[in-house]
Design an enzyme around this catalytic site. Structure first.
Site, short mmCIF file in Angstrom:
data_model
loop_
_atom_site.label_atom_id
_atom_site.label_comp_id
_atom_site.label_asym_id
_atom_site.label_seq_id
_atom_site.Cartn_x
_atom_site.Cartn_y
_atom_site.Cartn_z
N HIS A 1 -5.70 -4.03 -1.68
CA HIS A 1 -5.59 -3.06 -2.62
C HIS A 1 -5.58 -3.54 -4.03
CE1 HIS A 1 -4.87 0.60 -0.26
NE2 HIS A 1 -4.36 -0.43 0.62
N LYS B 1 -12.43 -0.24 0.07
CA LYS B 1 -11.44 0.64 -0.46
C LYS B 1 -12.32 0.56 -2.03
CE LYS B 1 -7.29 -0.25 1.82
NZ LYS B 1 -7.95 -0.47 2.91
N SER C 1 0.70 -1.22 0.17
CA SER C 1 -0.10 0.11 0.15
C SER C 1 0.85 1.52 -0.03
CB SER C 1 -0.95 0.04 1.11
OG SER C 1 -0.24 -0.09 2.61
#
Length: 315
Positions: free
Chosen positions: A134, A165, A106
């Protein structure tokens, strides 16, 4: 909730999934519920704090951290782990070895070398766990994640996902084979002793999974924006490290300058967080850009212009 877990499993290409109120809790459950203090963890040095905390909560005594994405060092650590594995636990069973890695890191936006990690796991009889927070909505067919990106469905043992996310709601999940998910459902304290996702959140997540499953348009638009912005930063002389994803670290170095850079960007209508110690080592501060499929080319141009102006002001 049951329908969401079924749809997430289908989306990820696994037999089953179980949801939690956060990906942080999912990571904690994945490790704590599976391992005891006599088992063995081998973890990338730059793994997310939630993974580090998960190992601590599990009380695992035998912990190895391999140099970031260094597969030779990973193998060296696995050789040490295999020697430890020869000593049975108090119950007579041999210790489990679990390799844990972020799929997308990240802070730098680079990818784990999952194909090599899986090969080494097979060689040393280890389990694999990938935090794909992610990767979902970004990598693989229709945003199915880093495991799909590398064609390793059914090879990686445990996938951790974030629902806050790319899915833009809240929560997290574990995706794996059915017997392992059954074990988590019956034994994960972070699930048994906590409340479920709210009904509105669950409904929104079902719609998000439907949108990604029906079309690759959003993911394709995202990568168009990523390519455009990366080229724009490089053409303007910015150092963006070795990012392979929509996480673009604009390297600054000095921590105070990174904070000032982010503040001035915000004043110009651009939100990009400063990433400083202890999130990254001292001297490697950066302003992190997270690219969205919602950006128009005009948005991208405005952002690049703001970065150029702030860089000139702080020179």
């Amino acid at each position: 909730h049951v329908e969401l877990e079924k749809r997430l499993a289908e989306f990820k290409g696994t037999e089953a999934a179980v949801c939690f109120t956060s990906a942080y809790a999912a990571n904690a459950s994945a490790v704590q519920t599976l391992l005891g203090k006599h088992d063995i963890v081998v973890s990338d040095q730059l793994n997310h704090a939630s993974i580090i905390d998960a190992v601590r909560v599990a009380g695992v005594k035998n912990k190895f951290a391999y140099k970031h994405s260094d597969m030779a060092d990973l193998e060296a650590k696995l050789q040490e782990a295999r020697e430890l594995q020869k000593t049975p636990k108090p119950d007579g069973e041999h210790p489990l070895i679990l390799i844990i890695t972020d799929g997308v890191f990240s802070m730098d936006g680079d990818l784990a070398d999952l194909p090599t990690i899986c090969d080494l796991a097979k060689k040393y009889d280890a389990l694999t766990m990938v935090d794909d927070a992610h990767g979902e909505g970004v990598l693989g067919k229709g945003g199915r994640g880093v495991v799909n990106h590398f064609g390793l469905e059914g090879v990686v043992d445990i996938e951790i996902g974030s629902l806050s996310k790319a899915f833009s709601v809240m929560g997290g999940f574990i995706a794996a084979k059915q017997p392992l998910i059954d074990h988590y459902m019956m034994n994960a304290r972070q699930r048994l002793m906590s409340i479920a996702l709210t009904i509105p959140d669950t409904a929104a997540l079902l719609e998000a999974v439907t949108m990604l499953g029906e079309s690759e348009e959003l993911v394709e638009k995202l990568w168009g924006n990523v390519d455009y912005l990366k080229k724009g930063f490089v053409d303007r002389g910015f150092d963006i490290g070795h990012s392979e994803t929509p996480i673009i670290p604009v390297m600054i170095g000095d921590e105070d300058k990174a904070k000032a850079f982010s503040q001035k960007l915000f004043e110009k209508g651009v939100f990009a967080s400063p990433i400083v110690f202890p999130m990254v080592p001292r001297g490697t501060a950066r302003v992190r850009v997270i690219v969205s499929a919602s950006f128009s080319q005009g948005d991208c141009d405005a952002g690049l212009k703001a970065f150029e102006e702030v860089a000139a002001e702080l020179r």
